[in-house]
Design an enzyme around this catalytic site. Structure first.
Site, short mmCIF file in Angstrom:
data_model
loop_
_atom_site.label_atom_id
_atom_site.label_comp_id
_atom_site.label_asym_id
_atom_site.label_seq_id
_atom_site.Cartn_x
_atom_site.Cartn_y
_atom_site.Cartn_z
N GLU A 1 -0.66 -16.76 32.68
CA GLU A 1 -1.76 -15.85 32.96
C GLU A 1 -2.57 -16.44 34.10
O GLU A 1 -2.45 -17.62 34.42
CB GLU A 1 -2.66 -15.68 31.73
CG GLU A 1 -3.72 -16.76 31.55
CD GLU A 1 -3.17 -18.12 31.18
OE1 GLU A 1 -2.03 -18.20 30.70
OE2 GLU A 1 -3.90 -19.11 31.40
N SER B 1 -12.22 -31.34 43.60
CA SER B 1 -10.98 -30.75 43.10
C SER B 1 -10.39 -29.65 43.97
O SER B 1 -9.19 -29.42 43.95
CB SER B 1 -11.19 -30.22 41.67
OG SER B 1 -12.29 -29.33 41.62
N LYS C 1 -4.51 -28.14 41.40
CA LYS C 1 -3.59 -27.47 40.47
C LYS C 1 -2.12 -27.59 40.88
O LYS C 1 -1.24 -27.60 40.03
CB LYS C 1 -3.97 -25.99 40.32
CG LYS C 1 -5.21 -25.78 39.47
CD LYS C 1 -5.37 -24.32 39.08
CE LYS C 1 -6.52 -24.14 38.13
NZ LYS C 1 -7.83 -24.19 38.82
C1 PLP Z 1 -9.04 -24.46 38.09
C2 PLP Z 1 -9.96 -25.34 38.80
C3 PLP Z 1 -10.81 -26.25 38.12
C4 PLP Z 1 -10.91 -26.30 36.62
O1 PLP Z 1 -9.78 -26.74 35.95
P1 PLP Z 1 -9.69 -28.18 35.26
O2 PLP Z 1 -8.47 -28.06 34.44
O3 PLP Z 1 -10.93 -28.39 34.45
O4 PLP Z 1 -9.58 -29.18 36.33
C5 PLP Z 1 -11.58 -27.12 38.85
N1 PLP Z 1 -11.58 -27.09 40.20
C6 PLP Z 1 -10.80 -26.23 40.90
C7 PLP Z 1 -10.86 -26.26 42.38
C8 PLP Z 1 -9.97 -25.33 40.23
O5 PLP Z 1 -9.20 -24.48 40.93
#
Ligand code: PLP
Length: 399
Positions: A116, A383, A94
């Site tokens: 938010e 992610s 993010k």
């Molecule tokens: C917020 C988040 C997601 C989901 O958001 P996407 O916009 O679908 O990528 C996925 N993995 C992590 C670690 C997150 O913090």
């Protein structure tokens, strides 16, 4: 089959029939200003230079590409590689788009960034980026979530953002969205609403994708350098879809690379407790744009659920909807149980504790790898890291 080049989105912000701006006229002019400002900085060498500097010296890019040898040998079959977005500053992907949005806000002379947050992940990443860029930040969060997500609440306070506790309704994410949006509408000229994924009205799906695109560009080059060819298949979890679009974009023109997004099946697709928007939803308008969404017969968003709070959104990014319809990307699902299994397996086989969101993509790879050949490969976007989920999983599994 040769894929035509896909210029996305069109000048009105549409990806095929999805996306666009389904918003009141006064907001449309504000969004058009944001679009113009973004297109201006996107083509500016000075902006790109500043962004690249911060990517390397602040976020810690490029993030490594890691071959999960023990996991792959344990499963037998395709070899699994992880793009380590969990190693970024603040522990997830993010930060890639939050820094971009904060820089844009500063460039536009905005006095405040608003957003938010549900579990607090977007809030912490945005508060971090705003501290870095030096711009005030105001985050709206449901009272119920504030009580549940203590470490993230503390971090946001330390980072200096103004935290607004939302007590109306069920005091969770949807109420926080409404509250933050009302605050934004009071002064859209001096403030900007920083959306946390590839969703919302144009230009946000395009802009957030562009800021995340670095993930796939790096991963593609790293994979080629390591293996001398492209992966057989690439995969990422899909909530709003930003980490997935970040990885997928660099590979869309590589016809031989299979691309799979993984949605949360929660307690199962035959129960109401899931957030498998592309798998079970239908096209409709939500939060100012057109996308697949989970809604009741009256067109109201259904309550959605996932063990991973970052994935429980009733809509999904418009480009994913388009890519599903043209069959360039397949969308699969993983249940809570598969996610927990993947969470523990990756922790114990590789010493990497994944975010519960990312564990959905790992679960998919674990399910598919055994049936694939040893010469085949799966690249997974990891992610984020799972520190935030460790206590929850330990309690749930009685560790
Ligand atoms: C917020 C988040 C997601 C989901 O958001 P996407 O916009 O679908 O990528 C996925 N993995 C992590 C670690 C997150 O913090």
């Amino acid at each position: 089959m040769k894929m035509p080049p896909i210029p996305m989105p069109d000048e009105n912000g549409f990806f095929g029939e999805y996306g666009g701006q389904f918003i009141p006229p006064e907001l449309k002019s504000v969004m058009d200003e944001i679009t113009a400002a973004y297109l201006e900085i996107r083509d500016s060498a000075a902006f790109q230079h500043e962004l690249h500097e911060l990517q390397s010296t602040y976020i810690g890019r490029p993030s490594p590409l890691f071959y999960a040898k023990r996991l792959s040998e344990h499963l037998g079959g395709a070899r699994i590689f992880l793009k380590r977005e969990d190693l970024n500053h603040t522990g997830a992907h993010k930060i890639n788009h939050c820094i971009g949005e904060a820089l844009l806000a500063k460039h536009m002379g905005k006095k405040k960034v608003l957003a938010e947050t549900g579990a607090g992940q977007h809030g912490v990443a945005l508060a971090t980026a705003c501290a870095l860029v030096g711009i005030p930040c105001e985050i709206h969060m449901g009272q119920v979530d504030i009580e549940k997500e203590h470490p993230n609440v503390t971090k946001m306070k330390i980072l200096g953002c103004k935290l607004v506790a939302v007590t109306r309704g069920t005091a969770t994410l949807k109420d926080a969205v409404d509250s933050a949006f009302e605050a934004y509408l009071q002064d859209p000229v001096n403030s900007i609403y920083a959306i946390g994924s590839v969703v919302g009205p144009h230009p946000f799906p395009m802009m957030v994708r562009d800021f995340q695109q670095v993930v796939g560009e790096e991963a593609r080059a790293q994979f080629l350098a390591l293996e001398g060819r492209l992966p057989t298949r690439i995969t990422a979890c899909v909530g709003g879809g930003s980490n997935a679009m970040g990885l997928f974009t660099a590979f869309l023109d590589d016809e031989d690379v299979q691309i799979v997004g993984v949605e949360p099946a929660g307690h199962g697709l035959d129960t109401p407790d899931h957030a498998a928007t592309l798998t079970l939803g239908a096209p409709g308008v939500l939060h100012g744009f057109k996308c697949y969404n989970l809604q009741d017969a009256q067109g109201n968003p259904l309550p959605v659920y996932s063990i991973a709070s970052g994935l429980d959104y009733p809509g999904v990014g418009p480009q994913h909807c388009f890519l599903k319809d043209i069959k360039r990307v397949d969308y699969a699902t993983a249940t809570d149980q598969e996610c927990l299994d993947a969470f523990m397996t990756l922790s114990r086989m590789e010493g990497i504790i994944p975010a519960l969101e990312s564990a959905h993509a790992v679960a998919y790879a674990m399910r598919e790898a055994p049936a694939m050949g040893r010469d085949q490969t799966i690249l997974v976007n990891l992610s984020g890291r799972g520190d935030k989920d460790a206590d929850f999983v330990a309690a749930r599994l009685g560790l």
